[in-house]
Design an enzyme around this catalytic site. Sequence first.
Site, PDB file in Angstrom:
ATOM      1  N   GLU A   1      -1.949  -2.583  -4.959  1.00  0.00           N
ATOM      2  CA  GLU A   1      -2.320  -1.475  -5.840  1.00  0.00           C
ATOM      3  C   GLU A   1      -2.217  -1.935  -7.298  1.00  0.00           C
ATOM      4  O   GLU A   1      -1.178  -2.441  -7.714  1.00  0.00           O
ATOM      5  CB  GLU A   1      -1.388  -0.288  -5.602  1.00  0.00           C
ATOM      6  CG  GLU A   1      -1.504   0.273  -4.191  1.00  0.00           C
ATOM      7  CD  GLU A   1      -0.262   1.055  -3.747  1.00  0.00           C
ATOM      8  OE1 GLU A   1       0.596   1.352  -4.590  1.00  0.00           O
ATOM      9  OE2 GLU A   1      -0.168   1.346  -2.541  1.00  0.00           O
TER      10      GLU A   1
ATOM     11  N   LEU B   1      -4.520   3.358  -2.332  1.00  0.00           N
ATOM     12  CA  LEU B   1      -3.080   3.566  -2.384  1.00  0.00           C
ATOM     13  C   LEU B   1      -2.566   3.829  -0.965  1.00  0.00           C
ATOM     14  O   LEU B   1      -2.488   4.982  -0.523  1.00  0.00           O
ATOM     15  CB  LEU B   1      -2.784   4.754  -3.311  1.00  0.00           C
ATOM     16  CG  LEU B   1      -1.419   4.765  -3.986  1.00  0.00           C
ATOM     17  CD1 LEU B   1      -1.454   5.674  -5.200  1.00  0.00           C
ATOM     18  CD2 LEU B   1      -0.332   5.193  -3.033  1.00  0.00           C
TER      19      LEU B   1
ATOM     20  N   GLU C   1       0.171   1.738   1.528  1.00  0.00           N
ATOM     21  CA  GLU C   1       0.991   0.551   1.809  1.00  0.00           C
ATOM     22  C   GLU C   1       0.795   0.044   3.236  1.00  0.00           C
ATOM     23  O   GLU C   1       0.791  -1.161   3.485  1.00  0.00           O
ATOM     24  CB  GLU C   1       2.473   0.849   1.549  1.00  0.00           C
ATOM     25  CG  GLU C   1       2.852   0.958   0.075  1.00  0.00           C
ATOM     26  CD  GLU C   1       2.467   2.296  -0.554  1.00  0.00           C
ATOM     27  OE1 GLU C   1       2.099   3.239   0.195  1.00  0.00           O
ATOM     28  OE2 GLU C   1       2.525   2.408  -1.790  1.00  0.00           O
TER      29      GLU C   1
ATOM     30  N   GLN D   1       4.096  -2.247  -4.638  1.00  0.00           N
ATOM     31  CA  GLN D   1       4.376  -2.035  -6.062  1.00  0.00           C
ATOM     32  C   GLN D   1       5.873  -1.939  -6.364  1.00  0.00           C
ATOM     33  O   GLN D   1       6.333  -2.421  -7.398  1.00  0.00           O
ATOM     34  CB  GLN D   1       3.632  -0.793  -6.531  1.00  0.00           C
ATOM     35  CG  GLN D   1       3.321  -0.812  -7.989  1.00  0.00           C
ATOM     36  CD  GLN D   1       2.208   0.170  -8.314  1.00  0.00           C
ATOM     37  OE1 GLN D   1       2.405   1.381  -8.217  1.00  0.00           O
ATOM     38  NE2 GLN D   1       1.051  -0.324  -8.707  1.00  0.00           N
ATOM     39  N   PHE D   2       6.611  -1.300  -5.473  1.00  0.00           N
ATOM     40  CA  PHE D   2       8.075  -1.259  -5.548  1.00  0.00           C
ATOM     41  C   PHE D   2       8.590  -1.323  -4.118  1.00  0.00           C
ATOM     42  O   PHE D   2       8.030  -0.673  -3.236  1.00  0.00           O
ATOM     43  CB  PHE D   2       8.568   0.033  -6.224  1.00  0.00           C
ATOM     44  CG  PHE D   2       8.212   0.117  -7.683  1.00  0.00           C
ATOM     45  CD1 PHE D   2       9.084  -0.381  -8.650  1.00  0.00           C
ATOM     46  CD2 PHE D   2       7.008   0.657  -8.088  1.00  0.00           C
ATOM     47  CE1 PHE D   2       8.741  -0.328  -9.992  1.00  0.00           C
ATOM     48  CE2 PHE D   2       6.662   0.713  -9.426  1.00  0.00           C
ATOM     49  CZ  PHE D   2       7.539   0.217 -10.390  1.00  0.00           C
TER      50      PHE D   2
ATOM     51  N   HIS E   1      12.342   3.463  -6.696  1.00  0.00           N
ATOM     52  CA  HIS E   1      11.794   2.307  -7.400  1.00  0.00           C
ATOM     53  C   HIS E   1      12.811   1.169  -7.513  1.00  0.00           C
ATOM     54  O   HIS E   1      12.489   0.111  -8.020  1.00  0.00           O
ATOM     55  CB  HIS E   1      11.358   2.685  -8.817  1.00  0.00           C
ATOM     56  CG  HIS E   1      10.081   3.466  -8.879  1.00  0.00           C
ATOM     57  ND1 HIS E   1       9.929   4.681  -8.281  1.00  0.00           N
ATOM     58  CD2 HIS E   1       8.895   3.188  -9.483  1.00  0.00           C
ATOM     59  CE1 HIS E   1       8.699   5.137  -8.527  1.00  0.00           C
ATOM     60  NE2 HIS E   1       8.050   4.243  -9.242  1.00  0.00           N
TER      61      HIS E   1
END
Lengths: 341, 329
Positions: B32, B61, B63, B85-86, B132
């Site tokens: 992403e 978007l 995962e 992304q995290f 995050h």
Amino acid sequence: MARPTETQLRDILVDMVEARAQGGRLWNLQRQGQVGTVAPVDGHEAVVAATAHALDPLHDWIFPQYREPLALQRFGPEVLEQYMLYNVGHPDGSRLPPSVRVAPIAISLATQIPHAVGLAWGMTLQNEPGVVTVFFGDGSSSEGDFHEAANLAGVLRAPAILLCVNNQWAISTPLHQQTAAKTLADRATGYGIPGVRIDGNDAAEVYDAVDQARQRALHGDGPTLIEAVVYRLGAHTTADDPTRYIPAEELEAAQRDDPITRLATHLASKGLWDDELRTTTEAEALARIDKAFERAITQPLAPDAVFDHCFTSDTPRMARQRNALLEATTATGAAESGVSQ
Amino acid sequence: MTETSELTMLQSINEALHGEMARDERVVLLGEDIGHVGGVFRATEGLFEKFGETRVVDTPLAEGAIVGSAVGLAMAGLVPVAEIQFLGFSYQAMHQLAGQVARLRYRSQGRFEPAITIRAPFGGGVRTPELHSDSLEGQLANIPGLKVVAPATAADAKGLLAASIRDPDPVIFLEPLRGYRGIRGDVPDGDHVVPLGSARLARTGDDLVIVAWSYQVELACKVADALTAEGLSIAVLDLRSLVPLDLEAISAVVDRCGRAVVVEEAAQTGGFAGEVVATIVEECFWSLEAPVVRVSGFDVPYPVGMLEDTYVPDEKRIAAAVRQTLASA
């Protein structure tokens, strides 16, 4: 339109009849405790076999769910051999030779759909011709992986055929409890891809739909969602008792629309099928599955096979575990044979 | 002499990606916001421009589809490098990560080679929103078939990422959020590969060893340096990879020191520090002069910003554990 020739239909019927006969043998082997849990293909034969015949085994891939292998003879005799290894619990049961473009069975439902889309995408990046067909069921259409993969396939215009075999039941859950959508093919609209709904008991219609989807994919027009409507004619698996939830009259109605009877009747009217042919076909199929079973139960198994192919090579921890196992195995063997330590 | 440049860990990761994409045209990046914008931290900056939209792909978007489609890309003979992304968002891909990526080789008995690398920033200290900052390495290390790599220096970030991408097995590559710009150091120019499974003695010492990985190595070194000024001799072992785990390096340094503290940022119960302690007890029991102590996060979800400094192990807590261990009979 690409209706299969009558000869092709006869080849498809042979595969269907063989799958049904072998499925019966497999069921009995399970009841005798010779193989593990089995998911019968009964009622799915037309959609699986006709799909396999509409594809090119040299270039196209199939991702089965778990009900399909017996009807995938077109992709090579190795499929049956490997499936029997799988059923007896041998680790090689999901290893087909590189020439056979069939992915391992997917036990965790719908997880195979993003794999299929990724492979289709990868084939375009590698400039490889071919399409990827992935089987899944009405139950799997509720999984996030179906949605994520269908959406991704649409965005990437991946050469994939998403083949939803709607057999009305996800174990005991009927379709109306699976979705409020009128059809599963309707979902394609949300992904910007074509969705078609076909009679999965009509081998010619299946062949035609898969062929059209394949042509679209090969022309760079992206994926197609096909909903093939069938009825699961047997139990979900050998561990299931469908009499607890399937109304007898509904099953009887479905049995009257048995895909094998339907195609056999058609081909008999053309002089291409008769009872004798069916009997020989079944006998040959049973001989083959018996041979594959014998081969499977005599397939060698190394004492430390449990460690093989987890990684390219053992981690230090695994190497110690492997050595400990081998030492224990050797010690046990020595003790059993009366050799002192 | 190898030429070096002083880089942040983020620049080092970016350099590794540039190098591997230039070296092997099978390498494909997906994730992403990794393309046009160059990643939310800019880890993939410049790659889209250099290698094009077919090799650096902004995905929807999703995962699960990122990790799941990487399996198919690998089956097609490509070398996918996916970004989550995290790391906290990898829960939405865990069924593909644990159930599929890590099992593909085993299930197919070697027919399919999941040469997949999944990069993900993790760890706290930068006041992020929920999920995050979570440290999931213990959960990931408990997935057979998956390698878990966690560099602590800028040079290792480059060398271990190159090794991860070249590795035929699937690797999850953990990048410390605090280290992206907070860790900098000399990084060898050009090709630089650090083999997986080889721990690094970040500080030598004889009295006690602090075992750590990722950003906690930075903290452990600061503690060791401060205590050296007091006349103590504290070693720091940077594990670099949790799977494969360098058993020999652990036993060598613990046998020498006789005392050990293990630091991690994750919740303690079931965390990887427990695995390290078990290894030490199995391998070095007769060398131990004191109980091994863990410094971990607490057994609570990773907390909000005002509680973060209470949760994340810091130099003070590590130093206290070291003193406690040294004081034990």
